[in-house]
Design an enzyme around this catalytic site. Structure first.
Site, PDB file in Angstrom:
ATOM      1  N   GLU B  60      -1.739  -4.168 -11.607  1.00 37.30           N
ATOM      2  CA  GLU B  60      -1.868  -4.100 -10.143  1.00 37.30           C
ATOM      3  C   GLU B  60      -0.997  -3.016  -9.536  1.00 37.30           C
ATOM      4  O   GLU B  60      -1.429  -2.258  -8.667  1.00 37.30           O
ATOM      5  CB  GLU B  60      -1.519  -5.459  -9.515  1.00 37.30           C
ATOM      6  CG  GLU B  60      -2.610  -6.511  -9.632  1.00 37.30           C
ATOM      7  CD  GLU B  60      -2.638  -7.208 -10.971  1.00 37.30           C
ATOM      8  OE1 GLU B  60      -1.724  -6.968 -11.794  1.00 37.30           O
ATOM      9  OE2 GLU B  60      -3.562  -8.008 -11.215  1.00 37.30           O
ATOM     10  N   HIS B 129      -1.608 -19.819  -7.579  1.00 29.46           N
ATOM     11  CA  HIS B 129      -2.892 -19.241  -7.169  1.00 29.46           C
ATOM     12  C   HIS B 129      -3.350 -19.724  -5.794  1.00 29.46           C
ATOM     13  O   HIS B 129      -4.507 -19.542  -5.442  1.00 29.46           O
ATOM     14  CB  HIS B 129      -3.979 -19.576  -8.195  1.00 29.46           C
ATOM     15  CG  HIS B 129      -3.907 -18.764  -9.443  1.00 29.46           C
ATOM     16  ND1 HIS B 129      -2.924 -18.924 -10.376  1.00 29.46           N
ATOM     17  CD2 HIS B 129      -4.692 -17.765  -9.914  1.00 29.46           C
ATOM     18  CE1 HIS B 129      -3.108 -18.081 -11.375  1.00 29.46           C
ATOM     19  NE2 HIS B 129      -4.172 -17.360 -11.122  1.00 29.46           N
TER      20      HIS B 129
END
Lengths: 316, 327
Positions: B60, B129
């Site tokens: 990322e 998450h």
């Protein structure tokens, strides 16, 4: 060419000597990282580039900015935090920018600009161009994740970038041997399946040769390269730490200063009959006058308007 | 009028903007051959090819930085994070590079790019998450932060975000992808960033929400309407810049407000909204402004605990009744 290299290196040296003086006088604030001792890298590397190529570096950026063609005035005014600085006084020492010279900063987070260089190279390839992007960073940056992520993608996608490690042997006060499991940084190039080379970067000709080869690979074959430039910084990490005595000895410093890249080039040119002491002194005087002019210019340049505080936060 | 899902509305926006401008490209994990982890990019690889729809390694920080570099030299990247939870690894590029480049360079380098991906809790994905990041990102000058609630808004706001010359953070509620709504065909939909929209009209109480919680606000408003309680639902749509005028106009009319968000309480978006309300509407308030938000805990896995942690219609209804002194 040799004279241009010498001029560039000497300008960087004299400019930063005066920067240190201005810092001590409080005319320059914040962090200020000097490049003194490493000038063969900037002068040699950027002498190979075309105007439409790109340069991106970290916070030790004065030398590279000058070598790329920014005026001493624009850089000094930026260090002074004045309106006529290359970033209007908003960036300062660590954030020099010049879009006309494709000089993309000046970045303050170690290693974080390495992916930016890969992105510039991606854009070159995206457009089908043949420019290259040169990316400079200290050896300590090879231990951070951004380096690995960027080089992996540059190797994977064949991006026209040259990644240049300026190994001055200390990440702030931490010697390479205390920070790297494997000090042979060229091994890391092999990890990403790209060419790697290590060289004595106090020799400006060695720098030029290595960069020329790497730039050619990037231009013609879209092959990135990782280069280790072995150098030494003659000053502290920034203006706030001692030149020697804490993490390195005076003896080591003096030994390294015997291989001052400017003296090495001057000696070479003298031997080749390209310059003599008088001509060198004359060049040095010219450069000192140019740096004095930049100081006077910066001193006279007004502070930014207060309205500038809120300008360029976003594009309206 | 065509009924499309939120994900397909985003897909339309990407396709149209990539057709309009060949500087626009999409980069991220699984965006190309896999057609997107949430199928937002379905079909784009086939139409635009691998140079413009780019699968990345799981890196990322690296690919966000590649987007920043490409934007510096004039491309218009759309960087997809598989979820904003993973974007934390890249947050240096969003905060230190993209958000500050224009300012540090005194206007020389623009950042015409979008960072987008799913945000907020889904169902039983547990602590790492299930997080809503808008208050973190909205804190940063130089960014715009967009939180669409409906397919129509998703399309119109994403198209505007791609055309914007600033770095835009685009937060897609993970539970919204399958929701459906009207999105007219053959019409250029461009919604200005920074403009709220009234989703329900009423004069008894304002509910100010953004993203997924707008659907909760609408549900509550429709239910209370049957009792004769009329709610003004203000969908912020963009949380930075925030449409203070729309908030003030509504609260000055209703004199009461409930602010809803998916994120945590402390330093949340709602805290900022309440600050604007006390400054702009001090003399108009008939009750303290209340907030509804996620419980101040990491998201638990167990179904009942997760439900207890999330804002929902019941909690919002209770807050509305409280500001109406009806409890």
């Amino acid at each position: 060419m040799n004279r241009a290299l010498l001029r560039s290196m000497l300008l960087q040296r004299r400019f930063e000597e005066r920067s240190a003086e201005a810092y001590a006088l409080g005319k320059i604030g914040g962090f200020c990282h000097l490049y003194i001792g490493q000038e063969a890298i900037s002068a040699g590397a950027l002498s190979v580039l075309r105007p439409d190529d790109y340069v991106v570096t970290a916070y030790r950026d004065h030398g590279l900015a000058l070598a790329r063609g920014m005026t001493a005035r624009a850089v000094m005014a930026e260090l002074f935090g004045r309106r006529d600085g290359c970033a209007g006084g908003k960036g300062g020492s660590m954030h020099l920018f010049d879009s006309k010279l494709n000089f993309l900063g000046g970045h303050g987070i170690v290693g974080a600009h390495i992916p930016l260089a890969a992105g510039v190279a991606f854009a070159i390839k995206y457009r089908g161009g043949d420019q290259v992007c040169l990316c400079f960073f200290g050896e300590a940056a090879v231990n951070i994740g951004a380096f690995h992520e960027a080089l992996n993608m540059a190797g994977l996608w064949k991006l026209p970038a040259v990644f240049i490690i300026e190994n001055n042997r200390y990440g702030m006060g931490t010697a390479v041997s205390r920070a790297m499991a494997n000090e042979d940084v060229t091994v890391r190039a092999a990890t990403y399946n790209i060419p790697g080379e290590s060289l004595d970067a106090q020799d400006v000709f060695a720098v030029r040769d290595a960069i020329s080869r790497a730039v050619e690979r990037a231009r013609s074959n879209k092959t990135p390269t990782l280069l280790e430039m072995r150098t030494y910084r003659f000053m502290g990490h920034s203006m706030s730490d001692a030149v020697s005595g804490t993490y390195r000895t005076k003896a080591e410093l003096e030994e390294e200063m015997r291989r001052d890249p400017i003296i090495l080039l001057k000696t070479h040119m003298t031997g080749a009959g390209e310059i003599d002491d008088d001509a060198y002194a004359k060049l040095d005087d010219e450069i000192k006058a140019e740096v004095q002019d930049s100081w006077d210019f910066a001193d006279a340049s007004p502070e930014p308007e207060l309205e500038e505080l809120y300008a360029n936060v976003v594009v309206e | 009028m065509a009924i499309v899902t939120f994900r397909d509305a985003l897909n339309q926006a990407l396709r149209e903007e990539m057709q309009n401008d060949d500087r626009v490209f999409l980069m991220g994990e699984e965006v190309a051959e896999y057609n997107g982890a949430y199928k937002v990019s379905r079909g784009l690889l086939d139409e635009f090819g691998p140079m413009r729809v780019v699968d990345t390694p799981i890196a990322e920080l690296g690919f966000a930085g590649i987007g920043v570099g490409a934007a510096m030299v004039g491309l218009r990247p759309v960087i997809e994070f598989m979820t904003w939870n993973f974007a934390l690894l890249a947050i240096d590029q969003v905060v230190n590079a993209a958000a500050k480049m224009l300012y540090m360079s005194n206007g020389q380098f623009r950042m015409p790019m979008v960072f987008r991906g799913p945000n907020g809790a889904a169902l039983q994905l547990s602590a790492q998450h299930s997080q809503a990041w808008e208050s973190w990102l909205a804190h940063i000058p130089g960014l715009k932060v967009v939180t669409p609630a409906t397919p129509y808004d998703a399309k119109g706001l994403l198209k505007s975000a791609i055309r914007d010359d600033n770095p835009v953070v685009f937060l897609e509620g993970e539970m919204l992808y399958n929701t459906k709504g009207e999105v007219p065909e053959g019409e250029e939909i461009l919604i200005p960033l920074g403009k709220a929209e009234r989703k329900r009209e009423g004069e008894h109480c304002s509910i100010i929400a953004h993203g997924k919680t707008v659907l909760i606000a609408i549900q509550v408003a429709d239910a209370l309407a049957k009792e004769g309680i009329r709610i003004d639902v203000i969908d912020l749509r963009t949380v930075r810049p925030m449409d203070v005028d729309a908030i003030a106009e509504s609260v000055k009319k209703t004199n009461r407000a409930v602010v809803v968000e998916e994120g945590w309480e402390v330093c949340g978006i709602g805290a900022q909204v309440v600050d604007y309300i006390q400054r702009e509407c001090f003399d108009y308030l008939d009750a303290p402004v209340l907030r509804v938000h996620q419980a101040d805990v990491p998201m638990p896995y167990a179904r009942n605990l997760e439900r207890a942690a999330k804002p929902d219609a019941q909690k919002v209804t209770a807050a509305v009744r409280k500001v109406l002194y009806q409890e």
